[in-house]
Design an enzyme around this catalytic site. Structure first.
Site, short mmCIF file in Angstrom:
data_model
loop_
_atom_site.label_atom_id
_atom_site.label_comp_id
_atom_site.label_asym_id
_atom_site.label_seq_id
_atom_site.Cartn_x
_atom_site.Cartn_y
_atom_site.Cartn_z
N GLU A 44 7.33 -11.53 38.05
CA GLU A 44 7.47 -10.89 36.73
C GLU A 44 6.25 -11.03 35.83
O GLU A 44 6.35 -11.40 34.67
CB GLU A 44 8.69 -11.48 36.00
CG GLU A 44 9.97 -11.20 36.73
CD GLU A 44 11.19 -11.75 36.01
OE1 GLU A 44 12.17 -11.02 35.91
OE2 GLU A 44 11.17 -12.92 35.58
N VAL A 45 5.09 -10.70 36.36
CA VAL A 45 3.88 -10.72 35.54
C VAL A 45 3.64 -9.31 35.03
O VAL A 45 3.44 -8.40 35.82
CB VAL A 45 2.67 -11.18 36.38
CG1 VAL A 45 1.46 -11.35 35.48
CG2 VAL A 45 3.00 -12.47 37.10
#
Ligand code: TNX
Length: 445
Positions: free
Chosen positions: A256-257
């Site tokens: 989840e970057v």
């Protein structure tokens, strides 16, 4: 039928032997055992101590649930009738994991030990500890003391958080090892790092430390991937944790970057992979890391139900944790108060009734096994933790251990219902899922 030693002092005995069991020579032989319950003797044969331990857990499950109480609860030993049996057993998968997020809410050493005890009963052999996230940093790093002095003092909802000293972590590792559970430490990076970023201004691209974060949004934080100090930081963290971790793995997160380009992200993962390897560990990462060039020893942990099957299939090795099947933080049903529901409702049957080799959409020969994560945004106490974990962890454990040929929901549901008195005896706060016929405490003596 035979009796145990207590009931038949004239000669029954329990013999534990380390020698080749019937499954010797197979891939799973390391953890295999034979359990024989005869008229005068109960034997457990295994090639390894782990196999003996699993044989003992099976024997434990055959004993009346009252055996789970401290013996002191009974004035004198009680006789137990056991069925005669010859069990030849070995696991389907080498990786049978649970993950606990101690970052969103902190869990004490004693609480984690209780979790380990409960996992051991079902032959789970990995406990992945999610040790850092936006809301808290939970492991002492001597080279970067502010991580815990500052980053360890927060959690979701504004509580005081906490952290493990290196000594406490080593104690947990040893406690787990005594139960044949390998601790897999995770430091999530480059995202999910607000606790680290708020502890050291220099780790931020703008040189300013953000405030501690106690909400449950994701995707807003990232280490400054262009700064050298970031890699010095990662090297120190991985080195100190690797030195305390006898297990072969280091989990570097990677999920989840949202603040990096795909290229920046892939270069970061590859650089971290080199650091992890330089400290003698195999890197694990969430399935986003499949976009990078990975070493043959690296492991991709599949979690997003819609992750690219082509990328997963090209990964060196896989652990399957599809959120819509095995996420222990998803609500069971519409009535569940705790938990999230972004991956849908996850009933016991949803967790149990799939075939990882066939339904994952990835090559079976790359699958090391399966793991059930418990994210703790909504899980604040050991009671909450037990409620979300039980009974689903038993479904995960059965799926991870039993041969595919014996898989069947109806028979499993009956076996599961029979666990209720044992969990009651152990004081487990389990969810009495209405679709399961739970045995009453009086039925299992
Ligand atoms: C997604 S699973 C996350 C976590 C959250 C979880 C909540 C994964 C690799 N990332 O940060 O806690 O959803 O279900």
């Amino acid at each position: 039928m035979v009796t145990t030693a207590d009931a038949a002092p004239q000669g029954s005995r329990i013999v534990l032997g380390v020698k080749a069991p019937s499954s010797a020579g197979t891939a799973a032989a390391d953890e295999a055992y034979d359990l024989t319950i005869g008229e005068t003797e109960i034997r457990i044969d295994a090639a390894s101590a782990a196999g003996v331990f699993y044989g003992v857990q099976t024997l434990r499950q055959l004993l009346p649930y009252g055996a789970e109480y401290e013996a002191a609860n009974f004035a004198k030993p009680r006789p137990a009738l056991l069925p005669g049996a010859h069990i030849v057993d070995r696991p389907r998968y080498a990786w049978r994991g649970a993950m606990l997020d101690v970052a969103r809410h902190f869990f004490s050493v004693e609480e984690v030990k209780r979790y380990i005890d409960l996992l051991a009963l079902y032959k789970i052999n990995r406990l992945h500890l999610h040790l850092a996230d936006d809301q808290g940093w939970r492991i002492e790093i001597k080279a970067w003391p502010e991580l815990t002095a500052r980053g360890g003092q927060s959690e979701v909802g504004g509580g005081t958080g906490g952290y493990y000293t290196q000594q406490q972590y080593a104690d947990l590792v040893a406690y787990a090892a005594d139960r044949f559970i390998t601790i897999v430490p995770e430091i999530d990076m480059p995202g999910h790092t607000n606790a680290g970023l708020s502890s050291y201004a220099e780790l931020n691209c703008n040189g300013r430390a953000p405030e501690p974060y106690t909400g449950i949004e994701v995707g807003f934080s990232a280490l400054c991937v262009e700064k050298d100090v970031t890699y010095k930081f990662i090297d120190d963290v991985v080195r100190e944790i690797a030195a305390m971790t006898p297990g072969a793995y280091f989990h570097a997160g990677g999920d989840e970057v949202k603040t990096l380009t795909p290229d920046q992200y892939a270069r970061f993962v590859e650089r971290v992979q080199t650091i992890v390897a330089s400290h003698g560990k195999q890197m694990i990462g969430w399935d986003e890391i499949a976009s990078a060039t990975l070493l043959p020893t690296s492991i991709v942990q599949h979690w997003r139900p819609d992750a690219s099957r082509a990328q997963l299939a090209a990964s060196p090795r896989l652990i399957l944790s599809p959120a819509n099947r095995v996420y222990l933080d998803m609500k069971y049903d519409e009535e569940t108060v705790l938990g999230l529901r972004w991956a849908g409702l996850v009933s016991v049957q949803k967790t149990y009734d799939w075939d990882p080799d066939r339904d994952g959409g990835v090559p079976a020969d790359k699958i090391l096994g399966i793991e059930a994560p418990l994210w703790s945004e909504t899980v604040a106490t050991i009671h909450d933790l037990e409620f979300m974990t039980f009974p689903r962890i038993a479904a995960l454990a059965d799926l991870g251990w039993a041969p595919a040929s014996t898989h069947g929901w109806t028979a499993f549901a009956a076996r599961l219902g029979a666990q209720a008195p044992r969990w009651t005896a152990l004081g487990v706060n389990f969810y009495r899922a209405p679709e399961i016929q739970w045995k009453s405490v009086d039925a299992g003596r």
